[in-house]
Design a protein around this motif. Sequence first.
Motif, PDB file in Angstrom:
ATOM      1  N   SER A 159      -6.465 -10.020 -29.613  1.00  0.00           N
ATOM      2  CA  SER A 159      -5.194  -9.644 -30.253  1.00  0.00           C
ATOM      3  C   SER A 159      -5.449  -8.809 -31.503  1.00  0.00           C
ATOM      4  O   SER A 159      -4.809  -7.763 -31.701  1.00  0.00           O
TER       5      SER A 159
ATOM      6  N   ASP B 144     -12.860 -12.232 -39.044  1.00  0.00           N
ATOM      7  CA  ASP B 144     -13.009 -13.305 -38.057  1.00  0.00           C
ATOM      8  C   ASP B 144     -13.937 -14.369 -38.603  1.00  0.00           C
ATOM      9  O   ASP B 144     -15.014 -14.066 -39.113  1.00  0.00           O
ATOM     10  N   ARG B 145     -13.507 -15.614 -38.431  1.00  0.00           N
ATOM     11  CA  ARG B 145     -14.298 -16.692 -39.055  1.00  0.00           C
ATOM     12  C   ARG B 145     -15.624 -16.928 -38.341  1.00  0.00           C
ATOM     13  O   ARG B 145     -16.571 -17.395 -38.942  1.00  0.00           O
TER      14      ARG B 145
ATOM     15  N   GLN C  47     -12.264 -15.817 -28.430  1.00  0.00           N
ATOM     16  CA  GLN C  47     -12.630 -16.981 -27.638  1.00  0.00           C
ATOM     17  C   GLN C  47     -12.966 -16.602 -26.189  1.00  0.00           C
ATOM     18  O   GLN C  47     -13.945 -17.056 -25.619  1.00  0.00           O
TER      19      GLN C  47
ATOM     20  N   TYR D 159     -13.815 -13.675 -24.640  1.00  0.00           N
ATOM     21  CA  TYR D 159     -14.772 -12.650 -24.218  1.00  0.00           C
ATOM     22  C   TYR D 159     -16.116 -12.783 -24.927  1.00  0.00           C
ATOM     23  O   TYR D 159     -16.917 -11.854 -24.925  1.00  0.00           O
TER      24      TYR D 159
ATOM     25  N   ASN E  25      -9.974 -12.973 -14.853  1.00  0.00           N
ATOM     26  CA  ASN E  25      -9.111 -13.477 -13.787  1.00  0.00           C
ATOM     27  C   ASN E  25      -8.044 -12.462 -13.388  1.00  0.00           C
ATOM     28  O   ASN E  25      -7.068 -12.799 -12.724  1.00  0.00           O
TER      29      ASN E  25
ATOM     30  N   VAL F  14     -10.006 -17.172 -43.317  1.00  0.00           N
ATOM     31  CA  VAL F  14      -8.835 -16.872 -44.149  1.00  0.00           C
ATOM     32  C   VAL F  14      -8.112 -18.172 -44.456  1.00  0.00           C
ATOM     33  O   VAL F  14      -7.731 -18.915 -43.553  1.00  0.00           O
TER      34      VAL F  14
ATOM     35  N   PRO G 189      -1.076 -15.195 -28.624  1.00  0.00           N
ATOM     36  CA  PRO G 189      -0.724 -16.580 -28.278  1.00  0.00           C
ATOM     37  C   PRO G 189       0.195 -17.283 -29.272  1.00  0.00           C
ATOM     38  O   PRO G 189       0.910 -18.201 -28.881  1.00  0.00           O
TER      39      PRO G 189
ATOM     40  N   THR H 128      -0.208 -14.399 -23.641  1.00  0.00           N
ATOM     41  CA  THR H 128      -1.629 -14.629 -23.923  1.00  0.00           C
ATOM     42  C   THR H 128      -2.569 -13.654 -23.217  1.00  0.00           C
ATOM     43  O   THR H 128      -3.729 -13.566 -23.593  1.00  0.00           O
TER      44      THR H 128
ATOM     45  N   ILE I  46      -4.052  -9.914 -21.616  1.00  0.00           N
ATOM     46  CA  ILE I  46      -4.239  -8.569 -22.168  1.00  0.00           C
ATOM     47  C   ILE I  46      -3.011  -7.664 -21.953  1.00  0.00           C
ATOM     48  O   ILE I  46      -2.591  -6.981 -22.898  1.00  0.00           O
TER      49      ILE I  46
HETATM   50  C1  LIG Z   1     -11.486 -18.566 -21.061  1.00  0.00           C
HETATM   51  C2  LIG Z   1     -10.403 -17.541 -21.056  1.00  0.00           C
HETATM   52  C3  LIG Z   1     -10.390 -16.552 -20.086  1.00  0.00           C
HETATM   53  C4  LIG Z   1      -9.384 -15.573 -20.084  1.00  0.00           C
HETATM   54  N1  LIG Z   1      -9.391 -14.600 -19.131  1.00  0.00           N
HETATM   55  C5  LIG Z   1      -8.461 -13.625 -19.172  1.00  0.00           C
HETATM   56  C6  LIG Z   1      -8.453 -12.552 -18.221  1.00  0.00           C
HETATM   57  O1  LIG Z   1      -9.288 -12.508 -17.337  1.00  0.00           O
HETATM   58  N2  LIG Z   1      -7.493 -11.605 -18.311  1.00  0.00           N
HETATM   59  C7  LIG Z   1      -6.536 -11.643 -19.285  1.00  0.00           C
HETATM   60  O2  LIG Z   1      -5.692 -10.751 -19.348  1.00  0.00           O
HETATM   61  N3  LIG Z   1      -6.508 -12.645 -20.183  1.00  0.00           N
HETATM   62  C8  LIG Z   1      -7.439 -13.623 -20.140  1.00  0.00           C
HETATM   63  N4  LIG Z   1      -7.419 -14.626 -21.068  1.00  0.00           N
HETATM   64  C9  LIG Z   1      -6.325 -14.652 -22.042  1.00  0.00           C
HETATM   65  C10 LIG Z   1      -6.488 -13.720 -23.219  1.00  0.00           C
HETATM   66  O3  LIG Z   1      -7.210 -12.564 -23.039  1.00  0.00           O
HETATM   67  C11 LIG Z   1      -6.914 -14.443 -24.445  1.00  0.00           C
HETATM   68  O4  LIG Z   1      -6.152 -15.573 -24.654  1.00  0.00           O
HETATM   69  C12 LIG Z   1      -6.857 -13.471 -25.611  1.00  0.00           C
HETATM   70  O5  LIG Z   1      -8.132 -12.955 -25.650  1.00  0.00           O
HETATM   71  C13 LIG Z   1      -6.347 -14.066 -26.895  1.00  0.00           C
HETATM   72  O6  LIG Z   1      -6.930 -13.360 -27.961  1.00  0.00           O
HETATM   73  P1  LIG Z   1      -6.618 -13.731 -29.442  1.00  0.00           P
HETATM   74  O7  LIG Z   1      -7.299 -12.724 -30.260  1.00  0.00           O
HETATM   75  O8  LIG Z   1      -5.160 -13.899 -29.641  1.00  0.00           O
HETATM   76  O9  LIG Z   1      -7.204 -15.176 -29.637  1.00  0.00           O
HETATM   77  P2  LIG Z   1      -8.754 -15.663 -29.819  1.00  0.00           P
HETATM   78  O10 LIG Z   1      -9.609 -15.110 -28.750  1.00  0.00           O
HETATM   79  O11 LIG Z   1      -8.649 -17.117 -29.987  1.00  0.00           O
HETATM   80  O12 LIG Z   1      -9.160 -14.948 -31.177  1.00  0.00           O
HETATM   81  C14 LIG Z   1      -8.643 -15.326 -32.412  1.00  0.00           C
HETATM   82  C15 LIG Z   1      -9.760 -15.178 -33.409  1.00  0.00           C
HETATM   83  O13 LIG Z   1      -9.212 -15.405 -34.691  1.00  0.00           O
HETATM   84  C16 LIG Z   1     -10.143 -16.146 -35.447  1.00  0.00           C
HETATM   85  N5  LIG Z   1      -9.395 -16.864 -36.472  1.00  0.00           N
HETATM   86  C17 LIG Z   1      -8.397 -17.750 -36.298  1.00  0.00           C
HETATM   87  N6  LIG Z   1      -7.970 -18.199 -37.488  1.00  0.00           N
HETATM   88  C18 LIG Z   1      -8.714 -17.586 -38.430  1.00  0.00           C
HETATM   89  C19 LIG Z   1      -8.739 -17.647 -39.850  1.00  0.00           C
HETATM   90  N7  LIG Z   1      -7.920 -18.451 -40.550  1.00  0.00           N
HETATM   91  N8  LIG Z   1      -9.638 -16.867 -40.499  1.00  0.00           N
HETATM   92  C20 LIG Z   1     -10.482 -16.051 -39.806  1.00  0.00           C
HETATM   93  N9  LIG Z   1     -10.501 -15.965 -38.467  1.00  0.00           N
HETATM   94  C21 LIG Z   1      -9.619 -16.723 -37.792  1.00  0.00           C
HETATM   95  C22 LIG Z   1     -10.798 -17.075 -34.433  1.00  0.00           C
HETATM   96  O14 LIG Z   1     -12.054 -17.497 -34.862  1.00  0.00           O
HETATM   97  C23 LIG Z   1     -10.874 -16.197 -33.198  1.00  0.00           C
HETATM   98  O15 LIG Z   1     -12.133 -15.536 -33.083  1.00  0.00           O
HETATM   99  C24 LIG Z   1      -8.398 -15.614 -21.073  1.00  0.00           C
HETATM  100  C25 LIG Z   1      -8.417 -16.627 -22.053  1.00  0.00           C
HETATM  101  C26 LIG Z   1      -9.418 -17.574 -22.054  1.00  0.00           C
HETATM  102  C27 LIG Z   1      -9.421 -18.627 -23.138  1.00  0.00           C
END
Ligand SMILES: Cc1cc2nc3c(=O)[nH]c(=O)nc-3n(C[C@H](O)[C@H](O)[C@H](O)COP(=O)(O)OP(=O)(O)OC[C@H]3O[C@@H](n4cnc5c(N)ncnc54)[C@H](O)[C@@H]3O)c2cc1C
Length: 431
Positions: A13, A38-39, A47, A49, A59, A117, A395, A405, A407
């Motif tokens: 995201s 990122d922490r 999480q 990738y 998936n 953060v 999310p 959630t 891409i």
């Molecule tokens: C196992 C899995 C497989 C998936 N497969 C697919 C797929 O094949 N296709 C698809 O389209 N989607 C897929 N998804 C869904 C989707 O791509 C993910 O949910 C998406 O990557 C979410 O990204 P995000 O950045 O919001 O969250 P996250 O990946 O959780 O990243 C958030 C980041 O923010 C950091 N963070 C949080 N709070 C703080 C803070 N206070 N200070 C500093 N850093 C902080 C965390 O450490 C983390 O690294 C999958 C999800 C999972 C869990």
Amino acid sequence: MTPVVVVVGGGASGTLAAVHLLHTARTRRLPLHVVLIDRYARHGLGQAYSTTDPEHLLNAPAAKMSALDHDPADFVRWARVTGCEFLPRRTYGHYLRDVLERAQDDERTVQKVTGNVAAVSRRPAQVRLADGRAFDADAIVLATGNAAPGLRLPEKRCTNDPWAAGALNEVGRGDVLVVGTGLTMVDMAVTLTRTPGRTVYAVSRHGLLPRVHADDPVSPRQVTLPEGPLTLRVLFRAVREAASDGDWRGVVDGLRPRVPELWSRLPLREQRRFLALAARHWEIHRHRIPPATAAKIERLEATGRLKVLSGCVDAVTPGPEGVLVHLKDRDLPVSWVVNATGPASVCARDPLLVRLMGDGLVRADRLGLGVEADERGRVVDATGRADDRLVTLGPVLRGSRYETTAIPEIRGQAAVLAPHVIDEISGRLVR
Ligand SMILES: Cc1cc2nc3c(=O)[nH]c(=O)nc-3n(C[C@H](O)[C@H](O)[C@H](O)COP(=O)(O)OP(=O)(O)OC[C@H]3O[C@@H](n4cnc5c(N)ncnc54)[C@H](O)[C@@H]3O)c2cc1C
């Protein structure tokens, strides 16, 4: 001075937000500096990738996974594939990092910061880290992703975050119980059954596994629905009718882009009923696994290496030799337990969001699953006002959008928020 956007969270995201902001700034000829925090130093990966296991596959087929809303074929071109392939998630992580690099004018455009953060303020806009560092911003993007699972297992002989770097290294030999039977369990089963002789048990209330993708691409189908407020009964009847010829995948894929709009038309009590009664069924049809992974899971079940149980975990008692898991109808001795249950509400479990709520900068959505934002991604504060300097995506919008959630949804949200943020910053520079 070059305007600064600070992005909190370096996962998909945060990365997609940064990339779309930089793209828009370039088309508006606005110089922009992005601070991506990122922490866990998982910039570009987050999480999902950061896995290094080549058998953890996306998936969704490659054709659906472009990071760029304005260029749907970007990933297919980058990976040099036709589009039907289910590629490893670690490959997708390399891609996201490359997309971020390509979006920069030079290596100083995006500053990657590792840190936690702890606080955010609005006027002046500033992000503060737990270690005391602070970053002033012209706009802040909250991209903190999913919260930790609601279920907390003991520390001993249990893995609470299976996606943490090296999390599975500590699992010794012997049988393992995975709590949860969704996509994370599937990946855990694939990895953990590489240890010879081990049985992996998987348990969830329903014992339902994700369904499989069709071998050939599916065309999305439209479901005819009435205008105005909806009820689950009307929705389910229309879905059942549309899928009566067996093409449920086409129906699910046709519904998916309409989910945020349909979700907003369900009254609160119907949204709650959906979460209680139907969400798991939607998830297993909507988040499907690649045929190759499904074949692996079938083989593991047929050979007794994977045993799927339905039931509730009442208690987990770690001992010196292993863990005794108390299920409703039996006690299961294993050597290790992995927590693969779904994420909890960020309002309850994410310390930063809990703090921002306490400070009145953010308010929970009606279901208490995430935070409230308007259609441009502007975060709504405790007084109901949307803020131009604080935006969000991904999310954390689960309560208000439901499908938020994956891409395709995240890149769509990034593409919507970017022009508004950039125009707002440009407007302030002129004033
Ligand atoms: C196992 C899995 C497989 C998936 N497969 C697919 C797929 O094949 N296709 C698809 O389209 N989607 C897929 N998804 C869904 C989707 O791509 C993910 O949910 C998406 O990557 C979410 O990204 P995000 O950045 O919001 O969250 P996250 O990946 O959780 O990243 C958030 C980041 O923010 C950091 N963070 C949080 N709070 C703080 C803070 N206070 N200070 C500093 N850093 C902080 C965390 O450490 C983390 O690294 C999958 C999800 C999972 C869990």
